[in-house]
Every structure is written in C-alpha cells, then in structure tokens.
Design a protein around this motif. Structure first.
Motif, PDB file in Angstrom:
ATOM      1  N   LYS A 169       0.833  -1.363   0.063  1.00 24.62           N
ATOM      2  CA  LYS A 169       0.093  -0.030  -0.100  1.00 24.62           C
ATOM      3  C   LYS A 169       0.904   1.319   0.043  1.00 24.62           C
ATOM      4  O   LYS A 169       1.837   1.276   0.708  1.00 24.62           O
ATOM      5  CB  LYS A 169      -0.835   0.064   1.361  1.00 24.62           C
ATOM      6  N   HIS A 170       0.657   2.101  -0.797  1.00 27.02           N
ATOM      7  CA  HIS A 170       1.035   3.650  -1.055  1.00 27.02           C
ATOM      8  C   HIS A 170       2.645   3.398  -1.645  1.00 27.02           C
ATOM      9  O   HIS A 170       3.359   4.385  -1.603  1.00 27.02           O
ATOM     10  CB  HIS A 170       1.036   4.212   0.225  1.00 27.02           C
ATOM     11  N   TYR A 171       3.023   2.361  -2.185  1.00 25.55           N
ATOM     12  CA  TYR A 171       4.374   2.274  -2.585  1.00 25.55           C
ATOM     13  C   TYR A 171       4.378   1.918  -4.044  1.00 25.55           C
ATOM     14  O   TYR A 171       5.555   1.870  -4.532  1.00 25.55           O
ATOM     15  CB  TYR A 171       5.072   1.023  -2.076  1.00 25.55           C
ATOM     16  N   ASN A 172       3.353   2.100  -4.931  1.00 28.86           N
ATOM     17  CA  ASN A 172       3.152   2.391  -6.207  1.00 28.86           C
ATOM     18  C   ASN A 172       4.092   3.480  -6.828  1.00 28.86           C
ATOM     19  O   ASN A 172       4.053   4.607  -6.093  1.00 28.86           O
ATOM     20  CB  ASN A 172       1.722   2.272  -6.817  1.00 28.86           C
ATOM     21  N   PRO A 173       4.448   3.361  -7.924  1.00 30.20           N
ATOM     22  CA  PRO A 173       4.576   2.368  -8.869  1.00 30.20           C
ATOM     23  C   PRO A 173       5.722   1.642  -8.394  1.00 30.20           C
ATOM     24  O   PRO A 173       6.909   1.683  -7.852  1.00 30.20           O
ATOM     25  CB  PRO A 173       5.183   2.978 -10.179  1.00 30.20           C
ATOM     26  N   PHE A 174       5.592   0.120  -8.866  1.00 27.57           N
ATOM     27  CA  PHE A 174       6.638  -0.859  -8.643  1.00 27.57           C
ATOM     28  C   PHE A 174       7.210  -1.183 -10.046  1.00 27.57           C
ATOM     29  O   PHE A 174       7.151  -0.317 -10.950  1.00 27.57           O
ATOM     30  CB  PHE A 174       5.933  -2.302  -8.126  1.00 27.57           C
ATOM     31  N   VAL A 175       8.387  -1.818  -9.889  1.00 26.05           N
ATOM     32  CA  VAL A 175       9.108  -2.328 -10.903  1.00 26.05           C
ATOM     33  C   VAL A 175       8.188  -2.766 -12.144  1.00 26.05           C
ATOM     34  O   VAL A 175       7.488  -3.611 -11.676  1.00 26.05           O
ATOM     35  CB  VAL A 175      10.278  -3.312 -10.555  1.00 26.05           C
ATOM     36  N   PRO A 176       8.190  -2.209 -13.153  1.00 27.13           N
ATOM     37  CA  PRO A 176       7.152  -2.624 -14.193  1.00 27.13           C
ATOM     38  C   PRO A 176       7.573  -4.155 -14.669  1.00 27.13           C
ATOM     39  O   PRO A 176       8.731  -4.662 -14.571  1.00 27.13           O
ATOM     40  CB  PRO A 176       7.354  -1.802 -15.179  1.00 27.13           C
ATOM     41  N   GLY A 177       6.619  -4.754 -15.334  1.00 24.59           N
ATOM     42  CA  GLY A 177       7.090  -6.069 -16.221  1.00 24.59           C
ATOM     43  C   GLY A 177       6.816  -7.261 -15.274  1.00 24.59           C
ATOM     44  O   GLY A 177       7.224  -8.293 -15.794  1.00 24.59           O
ATOM     45  N   ILE A 178       6.102  -7.223 -13.922  1.00 20.60           N
ATOM     46  CA  ILE A 178       6.053  -8.451 -13.187  1.00 20.60           C
ATOM     47  C   ILE A 178       4.539  -8.967 -13.272  1.00 20.60           C
ATOM     48  O   ILE A 178       3.752  -8.164 -13.260  1.00 20.60           O
ATOM     49  CB  ILE A 178       6.345  -8.101 -11.918  1.00 20.60           C
ATOM     50  N   THR A 179       4.154 -10.095 -13.794  1.00 27.03           N
ATOM     51  CA  THR A 179       3.011 -10.666 -13.683  1.00 27.03           C
ATOM     52  C   THR A 179       2.969 -11.740 -12.716  1.00 27.03           C
ATOM     53  O   THR A 179       3.830 -12.676 -12.508  1.00 27.03           O
ATOM     54  CB  THR A 179       2.531 -11.541 -15.072  1.00 27.03           C
ATOM     55  N   HIS A 180       1.950 -11.557 -11.744  1.00 26.81           N
ATOM     56  CA  HIS A 180       1.640 -12.456 -10.662  1.00 26.81           C
ATOM     57  C   HIS A 180       0.611 -13.692 -11.142  1.00 26.81           C
ATOM     58  O   HIS A 180      -0.250 -13.356 -11.736  1.00 26.81           O
ATOM     59  CB  HIS A 180       1.161 -12.122  -9.277  1.00 26.81           C
ATOM     60  N   ILE A 181       0.876 -15.021 -10.991  1.00 24.40           N
ATOM     61  CA  ILE A 181      -0.073 -15.870 -11.140  1.00 24.40           C
ATOM     62  C   ILE A 181      -0.281 -16.784 -10.089  1.00 24.40           C
ATOM     63  O   ILE A 181       0.548 -16.925  -9.050  1.00 24.40           O
ATOM     64  CB  ILE A 181       0.687 -17.072 -12.392  1.00 24.40           C
ATOM     65  N   PRO A 182      -1.402 -17.775 -10.118  1.00 27.88           N
ATOM     66  CA  PRO A 182      -1.667 -18.554  -9.133  1.00 27.88           C
ATOM     67  C   PRO A 182      -0.616 -19.767  -8.683  1.00 27.88           C
ATOM     68  O   PRO A 182       0.009 -20.287  -9.569  1.00 27.88           O
ATOM     69  CB  PRO A 182      -2.870 -19.125  -9.286  1.00 27.88           C
ATOM     70  N   TYR A 183      -0.374 -19.809  -7.329  1.00 26.88           N
ATOM     71  CA  TYR A 183       0.702 -20.668  -6.837  1.00 26.88           C
ATOM     72  C   TYR A 183      -0.254 -22.149  -6.918  1.00 26.88           C
ATOM     73  O   TYR A 183      -1.557 -22.369  -6.743  1.00 26.88           O
ATOM     74  CB  TYR A 183       1.075 -20.401  -5.541  1.00 26.88           C
ATOM     75  N   ALA A 184       0.572 -23.296  -6.551  1.00 32.99           N
ATOM     76  CA  ALA A 184      -0.049 -24.557  -6.767  1.00 32.99           C
ATOM     77  C   ALA A 184      -0.393 -24.932  -5.262  1.00 32.99           C
ATOM     78  O   ALA A 184       0.117 -25.482  -4.575  1.00 32.99           O
ATOM     79  CB  ALA A 184       0.883 -25.609  -7.210  1.00 32.99           C
ATOM     80  N   TYR A 185      -1.463 -24.008  -4.993  1.00 35.70           N
ATOM     81  CA  TYR A 185      -1.993 -24.064  -3.484  1.00 35.70           C
ATOM     82  C   TYR A 185      -3.244 -25.276  -3.501  1.00 35.70           C
ATOM     83  O   TYR A 185      -4.520 -24.751  -3.685  1.00 35.70           O
ATOM     84  CB  TYR A 185      -2.384 -22.565  -3.041  1.00 35.70           C
ATOM     85  N   CYS A 186      -3.008 -26.494  -3.414  1.00 32.19           N
ATOM     86  CA  CYS A 186      -3.742 -27.571  -3.739  1.00 32.19           C
ATOM     87  C   CYS A 186      -5.304 -27.369  -2.736  1.00 32.19           C
ATOM     88  O   CYS A 186      -6.189 -27.639  -3.046  1.00 32.19           O
ATOM     89  CB  CYS A 186      -3.377 -29.018  -3.777  1.00 32.19           C
TER      90      CYS A 186
END
Ligand SMILES: Cc1ncc(COP(=O)(O)O)c(C=O)c1O
Length: 442
Positions: A169-186
């Motif tokens: 929170k409040h630290y944007n902008p972050f280093v660009p070009g990062i995509t987060h995806i779902p982990y294998a949280y079964c």
C-alpha cells in the motif's frame, strides 16, 4: 536452562511494559509485533524475557536460528573471527571467510555446473541480486512471480511479492513488467481442481493462456518461486510442480529462480527444499538460517549465468567475515546432525498435528516438510471458510502458556523451530498448542 516454560508475571511483565513504551516512542511503527515479548537472552529453544519468564521458541526468530539460540560452536566461530577481522568489504578486497564460504555454498547447491556466489545481508538483498542478474544475463525485461509469494521489502523484491496488500500500500509504482500468477495451493486451488486429476493445470495454463495472450515468453527473464511458500501459508506444491515449471522455463530460455530464503539451509530436512521435488533451479536465493542469526544473504548461480561485470552489483557489508564464519559453523552442524534431526522431529511434529486434527475440526489442513510445518485454520472443514479471527487468539493463548509461534498466510500458524529441537520439545509444543486450540476453538 529449564525444560518447561515458566510464566511468573502477567504478560507483558513490568520491565517489558517499560521497554515497550519506550519502543513505541522511538522504534518504527511499521514492525509487526503480534505479542509483547521482550527478549533478554536465549539458549537452544529456550527464550528468557526481561522479567524472567521463560518460553519455548517454535519461531526461531522467523526461521533464522537454525542451530538454536547461541549454539556454542557458532558463538565460538563468531568470537574467534571478531578478534581477527570485523570488516574489510568483500566488494573491494579479498578475505578468507568469504572465499571459503562461496566455495562451500557452490558445492552445496545441487547441479554439476560451476557456480558463483554473490553476498548480501538479507533475504531481500539475495532476491534483489537474483532479479538484477536475471535482467543482466537475459537482457529481457519481464518477470513472473506467484500470488502469495513473499520475496522481501526492497522495491525490486517487493515488486515480486504478492502476499499482503499492507506490504504494498502507497508504494506504487513498482518495478514494471511483473505478472503474478496462482501458486499450486491445492487446498484452495485457484482453478477449483484437484491434484492429481488436474494434471497440473496451473502449470499448463502458463503456456496455454499466459504466454499466448499477455506475456510473450521470449521477453520473460525469470520466474521467481518459493519451493514451499513461506509467508503465504507454508504451502507445499504437489510433486511434479517444480519439474514441470522448470521444463517450461527452459523451453523459453527463462531462468527459474528458487527463493530458498525460508525453506533452505536444512530446514526441510534437505539442504534446499527444491531437492524434495527432484527439481532444479538456475538461481538460488539464500538467507535466514544460513548463519544462525548473523545477517547474511547469498545468491548462487552457475558461472555461465553470473556473467555480470565488475561494478554492476555489490554491497559494502555483504559477506561480512563474522557472518561468513557463523555460516561455515552452521553448515558444519547442519551436515553433521541437524538436517537429519529436522527430518526426524519434523515427522514427529506432523504426526502429532495430524493426531490433533482428528479432534479439532478447525485444523483444516496440516502440511509441511521437515521443520517447516503449517496448520491452516477454518471455521468449517466442508466450506473451508478461513478462521482468521481464531488464529491470533490461538497464538496469544500459546504465548501466555509459554509457547512462541507465529502466523503465516491469512489463517495459518507456522512451526519453524531450531533444527536442534528434541522429541521432548516437540511433545511439549504439541501439548501447549492443543490447550490453546481447545480454549479458542471449542
Ligand atoms: C521466502 C522469503 N524470501 C525473502 C524474504 C526476505 O528476507 P529478509 O527479511 O531477510 O529481507 C523472506 C522473509 O521472510 C522470505 O521468507
């Protein structure tokens, strides 16, 4: 040192109260203290507070004191080095402990390729170094990381982190070009599927959807992954996950970066958690348990990948001689006995927790490897509704009874004691934990 917790005062005690008041005036309010423990001294798994109360520590300073508090072998190594050389900066000069530790770490990290080691002071710095090296080596700009991941709090590492919004929170902008995806949280599959019937859909989705729609694979420098997610909830991915991820990474010339900051250095019963999955990584980030409490981070990569030029990355304090000696002493102990002990006592802890799970409906999931063990609390086993309010109450009750534990994820509790933990200490932890769970959840 006593072999049972002793709570003689109300918590916090009078001296602790004074110090906490002072702390509140002077120390950054960004820290996340969940109970008022003011530590005075510690040995093994036993922590004394400033009022003489004694606690059994199943946090190990957030998975750091691998050899227990103040292990005499580590303390001696520190004392010896302190009288010889405190600092000279491994960035600008050479000294023996840094060179020898680099040689040792290069031999410990699996894989036949010749390796090199970069030294920093923390987990975030190890990840930050991996982040920069991946860009440097591949000359690519994009990166992939996972929801639930915690990689540290410096801007690069924080950009990869996707654990809790309060951290971002409040630290944007972050280093660009990062995509987060779902982990294998079964336990809570993002795709509502079940392993093994899912056929690792979460990995296939990367190729079939992500790379075909928004993220050109040939522009991705690295995939950052925790072999077992730590802060995210001590989540163990299914067999085959990392192998398949690594295969995809290789297919597209992407580096697979294992953040072993929490899971590494013997905690799971193997030197690196990735070894449980018989999977490889190109770059490994290490910190926490590496030096039993002395600040040290390391990033290990094949020499062919660590091809950056002089001046492209460095740190004044990284690879401090005392931290390096503490690490050498720590590794000696891990190799001699402690990794084996982590496997044996980890099994005992898991068995004990599984036994409790039969009685307590609120213990939705028990998971882990070695001494990296988590319990996820739910209000109802069927709906898996997270019991977020119970978790802090259980932790507080345990504290009042003399057991130190911490949370992870939204509704989980982690057990990450020193690798020196004994069977008696595991049983004691289970007894106190059960009392706390019973009082809160029934
Ligand atoms: C997996 C992982 N990576 C990185 C970090 C950051 O380490 P540090 O707090 O030493 O910067 C942590 C800390 O909890 C961690 O668990």
């Amino acid at each position: 040192m006593p072999k049972t917790p002793t709570i003689k005062t109300a918590l916090p005690g009078p001296r602790a109260k004074q110090l906490i008041k002072l702390d509140k005036s002077y120390v950054s309010p960004s820290y996340t203290r969940v109970y008022p423990l003011v530590v005075d001294q510690a040995e093994g798994l036993w922590v004394h507070d400033v009022d003489g109360n004694v606690f059994l520590d199943f946090t190990a300073g957030i998975a750091v004191n691998a050899t227990g508090h103040c292990h005499p072998h580590v303390v001696k190594a520190i004392q010896r080095q302190a009288g010889q050389l405190l600092h000279m900066s491994g960035t600008d000069f050479y000294y023996t402990p840094q060179i020898l530790l680099a040689e040792k770490l290069a031999s410990l990290v699996p894989g036949k390729r010749a390796k090199r080691v970069y030294f920093g002071n923390s987990g975030a710095e190890a990840v930050e170094a991996a982040f920069k090296l991946a860009r440097w080596h591949t000359k690519r700009e994009l990166n992939i990381a996972f929801f639930g991941a915690f990689h540290g709090r410096t801007m690069g590492a924080l950009s990869l982190t996707a654990s809790k919004t309060v951290q971002k929170k409040h630290y944007n902008p972050f280093v660009p070009g990062i995509t987060h995806i779902p982990y294998a949280y079964c336990y809570r599959c993002a795709y509502n599927l079940c392993y093994p019937d899912c056929d690792l859909f979460c990995v296939k989705w990367i190729e079939d959807t992500l790379f075909r729609t928004t993220v050109p694979a040939e522009e991705v420098a690295a995939i950052f992954v925790e072999p077992i997610q730590g802060e995210g909830g001590y989540i163990v991915p299914p067999p085959g996950f990392h192998k398949e991820m690594y295969r995809i990474a290789k297919q597209y010339g992407i580096l697979y970066v294992a953040d072993e900051v929490q899971s590494g250095m013997g905690r799971t019963g193997k030197m690196f958690a990735m070894e449980h999955f018989e999977a490889r990584a190109d770059i490994i980030a290490i910190a926490k348990g590496i030096a039993s409490g002395m600040p040290l981070g390391a990033m290990v990569a094949p020499a062919k990948i660590m091809d950056w030029e002089a001046g492209s990355h460095a740190s004044t304090f990284g690879g401090n001689p005392i931290s390096c000696q503490a690490a050498m002493a720590t590794i000696e102990l891990l190799e001699k006995r402690l990794m084996k002990n982590a496997t044996v006592q980890g099994k005992r802890l898991m068995q004990g927790l599984h036994e409790l799970q039969k009685t307590y409906e609120c213990m939705g999931d028990v998971r882990g490897k070695g001494l990296m063990v988590g319990v996820e609390f739910v209000k109802n086993r069927e709906t898996k509704e997270p019991a977020t309010a119970w978790r802090p109450r259980i932790i507080r009750k345990a504290f009042e009874k003399g057991l130190l534990i911490l949370g992870c994820g939204e509704n989980s509790i982690r057990f990450c004691p020193a690798l020196t933990v004994s069977a008696e200490e595991i049983d004691l932890c289970l007894t106190i934990f059960e009392e706390a769970v019973r009082e809160v959840c029934s």
